[in-house]
Design a protein around this motif. Structure first.
Motif, mmCIF file in Angstrom:
data_model
loop_
_atom_site.group_PDB
_atom_site.id
_atom_site.type_symbol
_atom_site.label_atom_id
_atom_site.label_comp_id
_atom_site.label_asym_id
_atom_site.label_seq_id
_atom_site.Cartn_x
_atom_site.Cartn_y
_atom_site.Cartn_z
ATOM 1 N N VAL A 157 0.859 -1.181 0.000
ATOM 2 C CA VAL A 157 0.000 0.000 0.000
ATOM 3 C C VAL A 157 0.896 1.232 0.000
ATOM 4 O O VAL A 157 1.890 1.285 0.741
ATOM 5 N N GLY A 158 0.574 2.213 -0.833
ATOM 6 C CA GLY A 158 1.372 3.432 -0.895
ATOM 7 C C GLY A 158 0.589 4.536 -1.559
ATOM 8 O O GLY A 158 -0.639 4.436 -1.732
ATOM 9 N N ASN A 159 1.296 5.599 -1.959
ATOM 10 C CA ASN A 159 0.619 6.755 -2.544
ATOM 11 C C ASN A 159 -0.225 6.324 -3.744
ATOM 12 O O ASN A 159 0.266 5.615 -4.626
ATOM 13 N N GLY A 160 -1.482 6.731 -3.762
ATOM 14 C CA GLY A 160 -2.378 6.397 -4.860
ATOM 15 C C GLY A 160 -3.204 5.147 -4.626
ATOM 16 O O GLY A 160 -4.179 4.905 -5.350
ATOM 17 N N THR A 161 -2.842 4.343 -3.642
ATOM 18 C CA THR A 161 -3.622 3.125 -3.374
ATOM 19 C C THR A 161 -5.036 3.497 -2.963
ATOM 20 O O THR A 161 -5.242 4.381 -2.124
ATOM 21 N N VAL A 162 -6.011 2.809 -3.563
ATOM 22 C CA VAL A 162 -7.401 2.922 -3.130
ATOM 23 C C VAL A 162 -7.704 1.723 -2.231
ATOM 24 O O VAL A 162 -7.429 0.584 -2.616
ATOM 25 N N SER A 172 7.000 10.751 9.716
ATOM 26 C CA SER A 172 6.422 10.189 8.487
ATOM 27 C C SER A 172 4.901 10.157 8.626
ATOM 28 O O SER A 172 4.381 9.942 9.713
ATOM 29 N N TYR A 173 4.207 10.395 7.505
ATOM 30 C CA TYR A 173 2.749 10.412 7.613
ATOM 31 C C TYR A 173 2.098 9.907 6.340
ATOM 32 O O TYR A 173 2.733 9.869 5.273
ATOM 33 N N VAL A 174 0.833 9.529 6.488
ATOM 34 C CA VAL A 174 -0.022 9.234 5.336
ATOM 35 C C VAL A 174 -1.275 10.084 5.456
ATOM 36 O O VAL A 174 -1.740 10.372 6.562
ATOM 37 N N ARG A 230 5.930 2.731 1.574
ATOM 38 C CA ARG A 230 5.427 1.366 1.402
ATOM 39 C C ARG A 230 4.870 0.853 2.725
ATOM 40 O O ARG A 230 5.528 0.963 3.747
ATOM 41 N N HIS A 231 3.670 0.296 2.667
ATOM 42 C CA HIS A 231 2.999 -0.191 3.870
ATOM 43 C C HIS A 231 2.458 -1.587 3.569
ATOM 44 O O HIS A 231 2.232 -1.949 2.420
ATOM 45 N N ASP A 232 2.195 -2.326 4.624
ATOM 46 C CA ASP A 232 1.791 -3.721 4.483
ATOM 47 C C ASP A 232 0.282 -3.883 4.547
ATOM 48 O O ASP A 232 -0.389 -3.159 5.280
ATOM 49 N N THR A 233 -0.248 -4.850 3.791
ATOM 50 C CA THR A 233 -1.643 -5.244 4.024
ATOM 51 C C THR A 233 -1.832 -6.751 3.910
ATOM 52 O O THR A 233 -2.943 -7.221 3.673
ATOM 53 N N ILE A 234 -0.768 -7.521 4.065
ATOM 54 C CA ILE A 234 -0.922 -8.983 4.014
ATOM 55 C C ILE A 234 -0.659 -9.665 5.352
ATOM 56 O O ILE A 234 -0.990 -10.828 5.522
ATOM 57 N N TYR A 235 -0.083 -8.955 6.295
ATOM 58 C CA TYR A 235 0.370 -9.636 7.512
ATOM 59 C C TYR A 235 -0.623 -9.589 8.662
ATOM 60 O O TYR A 235 -0.440 -10.264 9.667
#
Ligand SMILES: [Zn+2]
Length: 196
Positions: free
Chosen positions: A63-68, A159-161, A87-92
């Motif tokens: 998951v990162g910039n632009g991810t819906v 750091s931020y989102v 970069r961020h995780d979405t499977i764990y």
């Protein structure tokens, strides 16, 4: 008018309603702090974040910039409109007593699963609403042979989102209390969130 940042103490949960068009910011104030995150269509909380729809639509596990972030129904919930982490995780998924036992052979009482359970109760929701989540600021590199594991993210403090709500969204997060892998640098710290 922008709201003041709210501090979420180390190891604590938080939740809030992000109305369509509003922006939720999550800031890793001190660096190296995983933030486990669930989201729902606030007008129909049975329609939950779907990691698999999200991964399939963008064709990428990170998951990162632009991810819906999509719901089970295919409805867009949130879009990542700014990301200084990359970069961020979405499977764990989130930490829980059972997976801490399986992975580290420890019994713990603090976990994101417990935090989610506690926070969801405020909305009349329960463990059946906990699904594979987003792990902001958590690095889980997937290698060519399919192996994956939690790595040090070495993110700078601050750091931020920023996440734009595509519908009315209930956001629920756990400021991860995990102490058995590097996701929090073995030192869970406060984060900041705000909605504007
Ligand atoms: Zn956790």
């Amino acid at each position: 008018m922008p709201n003041q940042p709210m501090i979420v103490d180390a190891k604590q949960p938080w939740s809030g309603l992000v109305k369509r068009g509003q922006v939720l910011t999550i800031k890793d104030t001190h660096g190296q702090q995983a933030v486990d995150f669930l989201c729902y269509n606030a007008d129909n909380t049975a329609d939950r974040y779907s990691a698999t729809n999200t991964v399939k639509v963008q064709g990428n596990v990170y998951v990162g910039n632009g991810t819906v972030l999509y719901a089970d129904s295919g409805k867009p919930l949130l879009t990542v409109i700014e990301d200084t982490a990359g970069r961020h995780d979405t499977i764990y998924g989130c930490c829980s007593n059972p997976n801490n036992k399986l992975r580290y052979d420890v019994e713990t009482t603090e976990s994101c699963y417990t935090n989610f359970t506690q926070e969801l109760q405020k909305y009349g929701m329960d463990v059946t609403s906990i699904v594979p989540n987003v792990n902001w600021f958590m690095s889980v590199p997937v290698l060519g042979d399919g192996s994956a594991g939690v790595a040090e993210a070495a993110l700078k403090p601050g750091s931020y989102v920023k996440l734009r709500a595509e519908c009315n969204v209930l956001a629920v997060l756990s400021n991860c209390p995990q102490m058995h892998n590097p996701c929090n640098g073995y030192d869970p710290t406060p984060i900041e969130v705000w909605i504007d």
